[in-house]
Design a protein around this motif. Structure first.
Motif, PDB file in Angstrom:
ATOM      1  N   ALA A 129      40.240  54.943  46.011  1.00 10.50           N
ATOM      2  CA  ALA A 129      39.087  55.842  46.009  1.00 10.50           C
ATOM      3  C   ALA A 129      38.681  56.254  44.596  1.00 10.50           C
ATOM      4  CB  ALA A 129      39.392  57.090  46.843  1.00 10.50           C
ATOM      5  N   ASP A 130      39.589  56.093  43.620  1.00 15.39           N
ATOM      6  CA  ASP A 130      39.296  56.456  42.235  1.00 15.39           C
ATOM      7  C   ASP A 130      38.738  55.258  41.480  1.00 15.39           C
ATOM      8  OD1 ASP A 130      40.292  59.005  42.689  1.00 15.39           O
ATOM      9  OD2 ASP A 130      42.319  58.460  42.065  1.00 15.39           O
ATOM     10  N   SER A 131      37.990  55.544  40.430  1.00 13.35           N
ATOM     11  CA  SER A 131      37.461  54.468  39.593  1.00 13.35           C
ATOM     12  C   SER A 131      38.593  53.804  38.816  1.00 13.35           C
ATOM     13  CB  SER A 131      36.430  55.030  38.618  1.00 13.35           C
ATOM     14  OG  SER A 131      37.053  55.913  37.695  1.00 13.35           O
ATOM     15  N   LEU A 132      38.321  52.604  38.307  1.00 13.00           N
ATOM     16  CA  LEU A 132      39.332  51.882  37.528  1.00 13.00           C
ATOM     17  C   LEU A 132      39.747  52.686  36.310  1.00 13.00           C
ATOM     18  CD1 LEU A 132      40.975  49.318  36.937  1.00 13.00           C
ATOM     19  CD2 LEU A 132      38.956  48.399  35.744  1.00 13.00           C
ATOM     20  N   MET A 133      38.787  53.286  35.626  1.00 15.32           N
ATOM     21  CA  MET A 133      39.108  54.081  34.439  1.00 15.32           C
ATOM     22  C   MET A 133      40.012  55.265  34.793  1.00 15.32           C
ATOM     23  SD  MET A 133      38.902  54.658  31.218  1.00 15.32           S
ATOM     24  CE  MET A 133      37.592  53.586  30.650  1.00 15.32           C
ATOM     25  N   LYS A 134      39.717  55.942  35.905  1.00 17.60           N
ATOM     26  CA  LYS A 134      40.528  57.090  36.300  1.00 17.60           C
ATOM     27  C   LYS A 134      41.934  56.657  36.689  1.00 17.60           C
ATOM     28  CE  LYS A 134      40.299  61.375  38.934  1.00 17.60           C
ATOM     29  NZ  LYS A 134      39.499  62.199  39.869  1.00 17.60           N
ATOM     30  N   ARG A 135      42.060  55.511  37.361  1.00 17.18           N
ATOM     31  CA  ARG A 135      43.388  55.015  37.733  1.00 17.18           C
ATOM     32  C   ARG A 135      44.206  54.690  36.494  1.00 17.18           C
ATOM     33  NH1 ARG A 135      40.474  51.902  41.614  1.00 17.18           N
ATOM     34  NH2 ARG A 135      40.863  49.993  40.432  1.00 17.18           N
ATOM     35  N   LYS A 136      43.577  54.035  35.528  1.00 19.09           N
ATOM     36  CA  LYS A 136      44.292  53.636  34.323  1.00 19.09           C
ATOM     37  C   LYS A 136      44.688  54.846  33.472  1.00 19.09           C
ATOM     38  CE  LYS A 136      44.608  49.203  34.661  1.00 19.09           C
ATOM     39  NZ  LYS A 136      45.947  48.564  34.768  1.00 19.09           N
ATOM     40  N   THR A 137      43.771  55.789  33.288  1.00 18.74           N
ATOM     41  CA  THR A 137      44.094  56.964  32.473  1.00 18.74           C
ATOM     42  C   THR A 137      45.175  57.802  33.135  1.00 18.74           C
ATOM     43  OG1 THR A 137      42.188  58.098  33.490  1.00 18.74           O
ATOM     44  CG2 THR A 137      41.856  57.089  31.324  1.00 18.74           C
ATOM     45  N   ALA A 138      45.155  57.900  34.464  1.00 19.15           N
ATOM     46  CA  ALA A 138      46.217  58.623  35.161  1.00 19.15           C
ATOM     47  C   ALA A 138      47.560  57.939  34.961  1.00 19.15           C
ATOM     48  CB  ALA A 138      45.894  58.730  36.654  1.00 19.15           C
TER      49      ALA A 138
END
Length: 317
Positions: A129-138
């Motif tokens: 459900a999260d964007s790729l950028m949000k997944r990676k930064t998390a």
């Protein structure tokens, strides 16, 4: 037979569009859970009619209790207020956006009732459900935090977890004003287990956290639980000093053997700007820690309650 009391904690800020759906889903999920429950909702200074809707639901269901803060203090402060007023034998924070499924609460309670665990984590097996950028930064944040900090935050675990009263009382002993709740929840330790789930899309509205706020949130978490960044400055200073000493020796030897060599302008500027940038970076980092000390010394309250509904008259934090 008396059932244990479970306190559901939900901070809310401008959640007007999804409140009815939130309570409908949550109450339905709690019907078959073998506990009594209370739902503590904290209105964190909402600008819409969130507070009025919460009051309407509190009138409808006496298990729903509402705290209204005097202004927007932020999610961490609102969560702290909910913890302070919770009376349950266990507490369970959950966001109003329903990305963390209330249907999982029954499994979490079952694990807790075995008596083997004081904390039951809900871990996101998938973050589609999260964007790729949000997944990676998390992912980068969790790895960086766990390498630098003395405590370990489980990766892909948010606030959605069940905590026994012993763990809650331990968290309430932590007095800091600048609060990173994911770290505070993990700091006491206790026996824990993990239940995995797939995170869903938001049921209503949009996230209140943009990338800038997430960056500041991550910086707050790291500086709240680790002095490693300051230590890096010490080590980097030693390395630069050693390199400068070696370079000075080379210059002296070269001058004695081949004469005076006039250094170039470009190389001089590069060295000056590089060292100046490092100094300013660590001066700013030091300012982060000093600023946190400043907040702690002032000792202002973490939140202020304007009004409350559904609580006993003598119930205070």
């Amino acid at each position: 037979m008396n059932h244990p009391l479970l306190s559901i904690l939900t901070p809310m800020y401008n959640e007007s569009g999804g409140i009815d759906h939130f309570f409908q889903t949550l109450e339905q999920a709690l019907e078959d859970v073998p506990v009594d429950y209370e739902i503590i909702c904290v209105d964190d200074g909402s600008a819409d009619d969130t507070l009025q809707q919460l009051r309407n639901h509190a009138d409808r269901n006496p298990r729903i209790k509402v705290l209204a803060l005097t202004r927007n203090f932020g999610k961490e402060a609102a969560m702290t207020a909910a913890l302070d007023f919770a009376r349950g034998d266990a507490v369970l924070p959950i966001d109003a956006d329903l990305q963390d499924p209330p249907e999982l609460i029954g499994q979490m309670v079952d694990q807790w009732l075995t008596g083997k665990y004081e904390v039951v984590y809900a871990k996101r097996a998938s973050r589609k459900a999260d964007s790729l950028m949000k997944r990676k930064t998390a992912q980068w944040f969790y790895r960086l935090f766990n390498k630098m900090s003395e405590i370990h935050i489980p990766e892909n675990v948010g606030d959605f977890r069940l905590m026994d009263r012993k763990a809650v009382d331990a968290i309430k002993l932590l007095p800091e004003k600048d609060r990173f709740m994911k770290g505070l929840f993990c700091w006491p330790g206790f026996r824990h287990t993990v239940i995995e789930f797939d995170r869903q899309e938001r049921a209503q509205g949009e996230s209140k956290f943009n990338y800038w706020r997430l960056w500041n949130f991550a910086l707050s978490g790291i500086t709240s639980f680790s002095t490693f960044p300051i230590r890096v400055g010490t080590y980097l200073g030693l390395i630069v000093s050693f390199c400068a000493f070696v370079f000075a020796v080379v210059v002296i030897i070269k001058t004695l053997t081949t004469g005076v060599d006039v250094p170039g302008y470009a190389s001089t500027m590069v060295v000056i700007l590089f060292l100046g940038g490092i100094q300013l970076f660590f001066l700013g980092l030091l300012g982060e820690y000093v600023g946190r000390i400043y907040k702690e010394v002032k000792n202002r309250p973490i939140y202020l309650v304007a009004a409350k509904w559904g609580f006993d008259d003598d119930q205070t934090a």
